[in-house]
Design an enzyme around this catalytic site. Structure first.
Site, short mmCIF file in Angstrom:
data_model
loop_
_atom_site.label_atom_id
_atom_site.label_comp_id
_atom_site.label_asym_id
_atom_site.label_seq_id
_atom_site.Cartn_x
_atom_site.Cartn_y
_atom_site.Cartn_z
N THR A 136 0.82 -1.21 0.00
CA THR A 136 0.00 0.00 0.00
C THR A 136 0.86 1.27 0.00
OG1 THR A 136 -1.55 1.25 1.38
CG2 THR A 136 -0.10 -0.24 2.53
N ASP A 137 0.26 2.35 -0.48
CA ASP A 137 0.96 3.64 -0.43
C ASP A 137 1.02 4.19 1.01
OD1 ASP A 137 -1.73 4.34 -0.11
OD2 ASP A 137 -1.75 5.83 -1.72
N GLU A 138 0.21 3.60 1.92
CA GLU A 138 0.17 4.14 3.29
C GLU A 138 1.51 3.98 4.01
OE1 GLU A 138 -3.24 3.54 5.66
OE2 GLU A 138 -4.61 3.64 3.98
N TYR A 162 -2.04 -0.40 10.99
CA TYR A 162 -2.16 -1.08 9.69
C TYR A 162 -0.95 -0.79 8.82
CZ TYR A 162 -3.37 -1.56 4.76
OH TYR A 162 -3.34 -1.87 3.41
N LYS A 166 2.05 -3.24 7.37
CA LYS A 166 2.34 -3.43 5.95
C LYS A 166 3.80 -3.04 5.66
CE LYS A 166 -0.07 -4.57 3.00
NZ LYS A 166 -0.47 -5.91 2.47
P1 NAD Z 1 -9.85 -7.21 2.07
O1 NAD Z 1 -9.87 -6.92 3.53
O2 NAD Z 1 -11.04 -6.92 1.24
O3 NAD Z 1 -9.51 -8.76 1.84
C1 NAD Z 1 -8.53 -9.43 2.58
C2 NAD Z 1 -8.68 -10.92 2.30
O4 NAD Z 1 -7.64 -11.59 3.02
C3 NAD Z 1 -10.01 -11.51 2.79
O5 NAD Z 1 -10.52 -12.40 1.82
C4 NAD Z 1 -9.63 -12.25 4.06
O6 NAD Z 1 -10.48 -13.36 4.34
C5 NAD Z 1 -8.21 -12.68 3.73
N1 NAD Z 1 -7.42 -12.92 4.94
C6 NAD Z 1 -7.32 -12.11 6.03
N2 NAD Z 1 -6.53 -12.68 6.95
C7 NAD Z 1 -6.10 -13.87 6.41
C8 NAD Z 1 -5.26 -14.89 6.89
N3 NAD Z 1 -4.68 -14.83 8.08
N4 NAD Z 1 -5.02 -15.95 6.09
C9 NAD Z 1 -5.61 -16.04 4.86
N5 NAD Z 1 -6.44 -15.11 4.38
C10 NAD Z 1 -6.68 -14.02 5.15
O7 NAD Z 1 -8.56 -6.47 1.53
P2 NAD Z 1 -8.31 -5.74 0.13
O8 NAD Z 1 -8.81 -4.35 0.21
O9 NAD Z 1 -8.76 -6.64 -0.97
O10 NAD Z 1 -6.72 -5.67 0.14
C11 NAD Z 1 -5.95 -6.75 -0.37
C12 NAD Z 1 -4.47 -6.40 -0.25
O11 NAD Z 1 -4.20 -5.20 -0.96
C13 NAD Z 1 -4.03 -6.13 1.19
O12 NAD Z 1 -2.73 -6.67 1.34
C14 NAD Z 1 -3.98 -4.61 1.30
O13 NAD Z 1 -3.02 -4.22 2.23
C15 NAD Z 1 -3.59 -4.24 -0.12
N6 NAD Z 1 -4.04 -2.91 -0.58
C16 NAD Z 1 -5.36 -2.56 -0.48
C17 NAD Z 1 -5.77 -1.33 -1.00
C18 NAD Z 1 -7.22 -0.89 -0.94
O14 NAD Z 1 -7.51 0.23 -1.32
N7 NAD Z 1 -8.15 -1.73 -0.54
C19 NAD Z 1 -4.85 -0.48 -1.60
C20 NAD Z 1 -3.51 -0.88 -1.68
C21 NAD Z 1 -3.12 -2.11 -1.18
O1 DAU Z 2 -4.18 3.98 0.44
C1 DAU Z 2 -4.40 2.61 0.33
C2 DAU Z 2 -5.25 2.13 1.48
O2 DAU Z 2 -6.57 2.59 1.23
C3 DAU Z 2 -5.24 0.63 1.66
O3 DAU Z 2 -3.93 0.22 1.99
C4 DAU Z 2 -6.21 0.19 2.76
O4 DAU Z 2 -6.25 -1.21 2.85
C5 DAU Z 2 -7.58 0.72 2.41
O5 DAU Z 2 -8.50 0.41 3.43
C6 DAU Z 2 -7.54 2.22 2.18
O6 DAU Z 2 -7.28 2.90 3.43
P1 DAU Z 2 -8.06 4.27 3.82
O7 DAU Z 2 -8.00 4.42 5.28
O8 DAU Z 2 -7.58 5.39 2.97
O9 DAU Z 2 -9.54 3.86 3.30
P2 DAU Z 2 -11.00 4.11 3.94
O10 DAU Z 2 -11.99 3.76 2.90
O11 DAU Z 2 -11.10 3.49 5.28
O12 DAU Z 2 -11.02 5.69 4.15
C7 DAU Z 2 -10.83 6.57 3.07
C8 DAU Z 2 -10.86 7.98 3.62
O13 DAU Z 2 -12.19 8.28 4.06
C9 DAU Z 2 -9.97 8.18 4.83
O14 DAU Z 2 -9.41 9.50 4.78
C10 DAU Z 2 -10.92 8.07 6.03
C11 DAU Z 2 -12.23 8.60 5.46
N1 DAU Z 2 -13.47 7.99 6.01
C12 DAU Z 2 -13.58 6.64 6.01
C13 DAU Z 2 -14.72 6.03 6.52
C14 DAU Z 2 -14.84 4.52 6.54
C15 DAU Z 2 -14.52 8.80 6.45
O15 DAU Z 2 -14.42 10.04 6.40
N2 DAU Z 2 -15.64 8.20 6.93
C16 DAU Z 2 -15.78 6.85 7.01
O16 DAU Z 2 -16.84 6.36 7.50
#
Ligand code: NAD
Ligand code: DAU
Length: 360
Positions: A136-138, A162, A166
């Site tokens: 992730t970019d975080e 988180y 990562k």
């Molecule tokens: P998600 O939470 O939707 O899915 C995570 C999946 O991993 C689920 O299916 C869960 O059951 C599985 N999982 C969790 N713990 C596990 C374990 N111990 N063993 C096996 N499986 C397990 O997550 P996502 O949003 O699809 O993110 C996927 C990956 O991409 C993560 O590594 C996250 O850090 C990364 N990522 C997410 C975003 C985003 O915007 N969502 C952006 C950049 C990177």
């Molecule tokens: O940047 C990549 C990341 O993006 C991933 O690594 C994470 O897995 C993914 O969850 C996401 O993280 P964020 O914290 O940015 O996503 P989220 O959707 O939780 O929140 C997006 C923005 O919106 C953040 O600034 C918090 C805000 N927010 C979120 C929720 C759930 C609100 O203002 N209200 C809300 O109820």
């Protein structure tokens, strides 16, 4: 036929990646999806691929070394794409421990298993066997200067449990590459949006709440900025990095699409108003009056923005879906999959919602 182990394939990005890969490669590849099925894992996301001969689901925890080693012993795995993680920042603030277990220890278990399966007696690795760690970019922290962007060379500066977990997992992958010349890549991507995202994240939560006429919680002043990328573009980027990227390299993936949270929420409201037919009773619920400013997230990063220059120059990837099209497709998908959403929000979801938002 090349065999992939995809961890976390029942989650949001993992399931979109599996759909993308079958659409692109059809029967040329085999995918083994390894997922623990936490609250975020949902096999409904994969209904349309579950009967394919070249798809297998294995319910396993990536922290379970025995189960993971067995998968590598029983299959000639050529590609690992490691998505499995605890992914929600707010949950990590409430309970960091599971983030370290899954994200750090789980990544180490995956690395150890792939290394054991792929290493040759002379310490080199089987040719054309590769591991991709999805990150992730975080990990780069928060940008304060509007002209700054995250590059692959940007110093890691994670703030939430988180992002710290990562970052630790990225360092473990880097350590394997540096120490053993383990064949891997890391991708660091910005915020994804699209189908199958669990409604704890901003976009699906806003869509779901608006349709029910519930408050739309905005943390702090709503001006935090995220760089949104349509999930299929991320899936494509991962595949391109694995096939065309240089081994041992990190590639940043981002949408060139910075928006304030309040802009995102207002766009969703407008899109719902456009897409809902006049005779749909939910239409009357959807209004900007639902927007409610609530207590800010602790340690809330202000701005993320990726410079995807390296992946474009070296791999030829760029974000294809503009936000206007992507958000329309996304809102439309949720409107057409109300049953999917209803299943997500049954069970433990209400308790989660009350813990996180009641009295906020
Ligand atoms: P998600 O939470 O939707 O899915 C995570 C999946 O991993 C689920 O299916 C869960 O059951 C599985 N999982 C969790 N713990 C596990 C374990 N111990 N063993 C096996 N499986 C397990 O997550 P996502 O949003 O699809 O993110 C996927 C990956 O991409 C993560 O590594 C996250 O850090 C990364 N990522 C997410 C975003 C985003 O915007 N969502 C952006 C950049 C990177
Ligand atoms: O940047 C990549 C990341 O993006 C991933 O690594 C994470 O897995 C993914 O969850 C996401 O993280 P964020 O914290 O940015 O996503 P989220 O959707 O939780 O929140 C997006 C923005 O919106 C953040 O600034 C918090 C805000 N927010 C979120 C929720 C759930 C609100 O203002 N209200 C809300 O109820």
């Amino acid at each position: 036929m090349r065999t992939y182990v995809v961890t976390g394939g029942a989650g949001f990005i993992g399931s979109n990646y599996i759909h993308y890969m079958f659409k692109k490669y059809g029967d040329e590849i085999r995918i083994i999806n390894v997922d623990k099925l936490t609250y975020a894992g949902n096999l409904e996301n994969l209904k349309d691929v579950e009967n394919r001969d070249n798809y297998t689901f294995i319910k396993a925890d990536v922290c379970d070394a025995e189960a993971i080693n067995k998968i590598f012993e029983e299959n000639d795995v050529q590609r690992v794409v490691h998505f499995a993680a605890e992914s929600h920042v707010d949950r990590s603030i409430k309970n960091p421990t599971v983030f370290v277990e899954t994200n750090v220890l789980g990544t180490l278990v995956m690395l150890n298993a792939a290394k054991a399966a792929w290493e040759l007696p002379d310490g080199t690795f089987k040719p054309d066997h590769k591991f991709l760690h999805v990150s992730t970019d975080e990990v780069y922290g928060s940008l304060s200067n509007p002209n700054d962007y995250f590059y692959e060379t940007t110093k890691y500066d994670p703030h939430s449990p988180y992002s710290a977990s990562k970052a630790s997992s990225d360092f473990m992958v880097k350590a394997f590459m540096d120490t053993y010349k383990f064949p891997a890549n890391i991708t660091n991507c910005s915020n994804n949006y699209g189908p199958y995202q669990f409604p704890e994240k901003l976009i699906p939560l806003t869509i779901n709440n608006a349709l029910h006429g519930r408050k739309l919680p905005i943390y702090g002043d709503g001006k935090n900025i995220r760089d949104w990328l349509y999930v299929e573009d991320h899936a494509k980027g991962i595949d391109m990095v694995q096939e065309k990227g240089r081994l041992f390299e990190t590639y940043n993936i981002g949408g060139h699409n910075e928006r304030q949270n309040i802009q995102i929420v207002k766009t969703i409201i407008k899109t719902l108003q456009e897409l809902l037919p006049d005779d749909d009773p939910r239409k009357a619920n959807v209004s900007e009056d639902l927007i409610t400013y609530v207590t800010d997230r602790k340690g809330h990063d202000r701005r993320y923005a990726i410079a995807p220059d390296k992946i474009k120059a070296e791999v030829g990837w760029y974000p294809e879906t503009c936000f206007e099209d992507g958000i329309k497709k996304t809102v439309k998908w949720y409107l057409e999959h109300q049953e999917w959403m209803d299943h997500c929000i049954s069970g433990d979801y209400q308790k989660y919602y009350d813990d996180m938002y009641k009295n906020r």
